[in-house]
Write a protein that holds these residues in place. Sequence first.
Motif, PDB file in Angstrom:
ATOM      1  N   VAL A  69       0.839  -1.271  -0.018  1.00  0.00           N
ATOM      2  CA  VAL A  69       0.132  -0.055  -0.104  1.00  0.00           C
ATOM      3  C   VAL A  69       0.761   1.247  -0.070  1.00  0.00           C
ATOM      4  O   VAL A  69       0.608   2.163  -0.721  1.00  0.00           O
ATOM      5  N   ALA A  70       1.912   1.364   0.721  1.00  0.00           N
ATOM      6  CA  ALA A  70       2.933   2.564   0.950  1.00  0.00           C
ATOM      7  C   ALA A  70       3.428   2.522  -0.604  1.00  0.00           C
ATOM      8  O   ALA A  70       3.540   3.837  -1.061  1.00  0.00           O
ATOM      9  N   GLY A  71       3.786   1.556  -1.113  1.00  0.00           N
ATOM     10  CA  GLY A  71       4.436   1.724  -2.545  1.00  0.00           C
ATOM     11  C   GLY A  71       3.332   2.252  -3.359  1.00  0.00           C
ATOM     12  O   GLY A  71       3.729   3.073  -4.351  1.00  0.00           O
ATOM     13  N   ALA A  72       2.246   1.637  -3.542  1.00  0.00           N
ATOM     14  CA  ALA A  72       1.093   2.292  -4.293  1.00  0.00           C
ATOM     15  C   ALA A  72       0.858   3.760  -4.110  1.00  0.00           C
ATOM     16  O   ALA A  72       0.473   4.411  -5.117  1.00  0.00           O
ATOM     17  N   GLU A  73       0.935   4.175  -2.894  1.00  0.00           N
ATOM     18  CA  GLU A  73       0.667   5.623  -2.519  1.00  0.00           C
ATOM     19  C   GLU A  73       1.626   6.596  -3.163  1.00  0.00           C
ATOM     20  O   GLU A  73       1.298   7.662  -3.634  1.00  0.00           O
TER      21      GLU A  73
END
Length: 281
Positions: free
Chosen positions: A46-50
């Motif tokens: 999720v952090a990478g997607a953000e």
Amino acid sequence: MNVSVGNHGTATHPGQIKPKQTIVTEGIDPTLDRPSAVTRFFMRIVAGAERLNLRYSKVGNPPVYDNATFPWVAEIEREWHLIRSELDRVLLRQSELPSFQEIASDVKTISKDNHWKTFFLTGYGVSSDRNIAQCPETWRIVQKIPGLKTAMFSIFEPGKHLAPHRGPYNGVLRLHVGLLVPEPRDQLAIRVDKQICHWSEGKALVFDDAYEHEAWNHTDKTRVVLFVDFVKPLRFPAKLVNWLLLNLAVFTPFIREGQDAHKEWEKKFYAQAEALRNHKA
């Protein structure tokens, strides 16, 4: 420094300081104290997607958007009075509506009283057919929103102050349409990053809830907005990654627990309504 936002969500930015999204909000207890290895792995994804979403956004990354960025907003505003009419009927049983944290367990970190209520229509692939049947015009109108993910009435009762927090994921943007906005307006607002925004009846506000925000109703009357999350317009490859994550959301514990809790509330709510009709007959 505060920024006043007008009826159409436009803002004046003092200085040139670029707003920044943070992962957590200071002072808010994390929902997961000891996340499992699988959860930690998912959180890294999720952090990478953000980061991708910020880089490949088609509409920039301001905390508050100019409504003209989304042409469909004007269509929603034109029919707001039809939504308001259905809301008025819902509010006849306001005391029986669920508190937000009753159907969204992750909200328990920021709201512990019963002064923030909701009337849920849809969220991440889960819909309430019985609630939708009570609000057919509202349901028809929100279908105009590209990438609709959630739709509900958000009901702030007198004295409610929602603590500063950020949303769980920046792949969606949030729409508020003012439906019931009491006076005085200076006692009723939402802060998004450094910007103070005031609702107006029939007017929309579009913002990114991945920025820290808080909201308050210091009046002696109830405030209600139509509360919608919709997919943030993105370019490839962020668009694909975002689609995958948002469609997996329905399998997360928060969504599944919320679905179960709402089904229990719904069963009781409509059983009481049926009993009342039978008694009158």
